[in-house]
Design an enzyme around this catalytic site. Structure first.
Site, PDB file in Angstrom:
ATOM      1  CG  ASP A  68      78.257  11.718 118.520  1.00 42.07           C
ATOM      2  OD1 ASP A  68      79.416  11.997 118.139  1.00 42.07           O
ATOM      3  OD2 ASP A  68      77.304  11.598 117.733  1.00 42.07           O
ATOM      4  CD  GLU A 124      80.241  10.653 112.532  1.00 41.41           C
ATOM      5  OE1 GLU A 124      80.416  10.337 111.344  1.00 41.41           O
ATOM      6  OE2 GLU A 124      79.737   9.867 113.372  1.00 41.41           O
TER       7      GLU A 124
END
Length: 364
Positions: A68, A124
């Site tokens: 991400d 994250e």
């Protein structure tokens, strides 16, 4: 490696867009089939999917990354995925899609992957809310956790990371007309100001503890005594003891304005990654670098956090910053130095092989 990285960067994957994350996960899964010979195990937590490859029945080395990014869909229009003058650019190239490609190539070069777990998470950037427990479970009992976050300036490895705590402070008062009956009100903005000043004193520069008030909001209209307010606090500490001290002080806050109330939410987000968690691994990789004819590596302490904080927090020796060399994480000049991809991947592969061959603990 360059082509694989361009492919991943060309598939945008902002943390909040589940459709984009799914497309990116499919592309990463395809890389796993190509280089590791099998698809990932897909682990869904609260609607977010994480990818895991586990080789053998006894995990010894955890290789960790995320796909991400902080960039919204459409960023490719202004920050295209391309290579110019030896630099690969595009959203998420440095943080950390090039690191994922390095992991696949490093693992593909191993004579045996028995004992390796590769975990690629999807959340994250906003704090690993759904992946933390998975990361900690995978790390426990491993000889080492190797984190493919981008390297520091000059290619430095990240041998220390501060712990992170995040708080939201809610202040409640009572509304009243600011012109007709201001005395009937209990001013939440005034209480908010008292709390901001009190919290600003909690930081300890001599211990490298920072307590930063970030976003704040209060009130409704310009002629109303504000009834509510809130603000956010970012805390970074080098030690777990400091993290506990700040947490205790945050929870002991009391209102200063008569009739007002204060409520604190949030808390510890990531424990520190201390130097003793990475020291033995740092010495090991420098020995390997010499054997490969590569220049010695430097270590760096940083204020930013990663999932390596979690692996260190459960007692697993952790080395971070093993990903791409470049710069501009979260910034318009994000880039990867293409010439460093292959040497760093070879170094990572040799480190993993060395750890797998070790019969004792990684710190032995």
């Amino acid at each position: 490696m360059t082509a694989d990285t361009l492919d991943l960067v060309g598939c945008e994957s902002p943390s909040e867009d589940r459709g984009a994350l799914a497309r990116s996960a499919d592309l990463i899964d395809a890389l796993g089939v190509r280089y590791l010979g099998e698809p990932a195990e897909r682990i869904e937590v609260d609607g977010i999917t994480h990818l895991r490859w586990r080789f053998g029945s006894s995990p010894r080395v955890l290789v960790l990354g995320h796909h991400d990014t902080v960039w919204p869909l459409g960023t490719l229009e202004t920050h295209p995925a391309r290579v110019q003058a030896g630099r690969l650019t595009g959203p998420g190239s440095f943080d950390m899609k090039a690191g994922l490609v390095m992991a696949f190539h490093a693992l593909a070069a191993l004579p045996s992957r028995d004992g390796v777990t590769l975990l690629i998470t999807s959340d994250e950037e906003p704090g690993s809310t759904t992946s933390r427990a998975l990361i900690e479970t995978e790390a426990r009992g491993c000889r080492a956790a190797l984190v493919l976050e981008s390297a520091g300036p000059g290619g430095a490895l990240k041998t220390e990371r501060k712990g992170v705590s995040r708080y939201e402070v809610h202040v409640h008062g009572r509304a009243a007309h600011a012109g007709l009956e201001p005395g009937r009100g209990i001013n939440a903005t005034l209480e908010l100001a008292h709390q901001v000043l009190a919290i600003a004193e909690i930081g300890t520069p001599s211990l490298d503890t920072t307590v930063t008030i970030t976003r704040a909001e209060s009130g409704t209209t310009s002629n109303t005594v504000p009834a509510r307010g809130r603000f956010f606090v970012d805390v970074r500490t080098a030690t777990a003891a400091e993290q506990r001290r700040v947490d205790a002080e945050m929870r002991s806050l009391r209102p200063r304005v008569p009739g007002a109330s204060v409520r604190v939410t949030g808390g510890v987000n990531r424990p520190p990654l201390a130097a003793d968690a990475s020291g033995a691994l740092f010495e090991r990789i420098n020995r390997i670098a010499v054997e490969l004819g590569l220049p010695p590596l430097s270590g760096l302490a940083v204020g930013g956090a990663s999932d390596g904080n979690f692996t260190a927090g459960v007692g697993t020796p952790t080395l971070d910053g093993l990903g791409a060399v470049g710069g501009g994480a979260h910034a318009d000049d994000e880039h990867v130095v293409v010439a460093e991809l292959a040497p760093r991947a070879r170094l990572l592969s040799a480190l993993i092989a060395d750890l797998l061959a070790e019969t004792g603990h990684a710190g032995a």
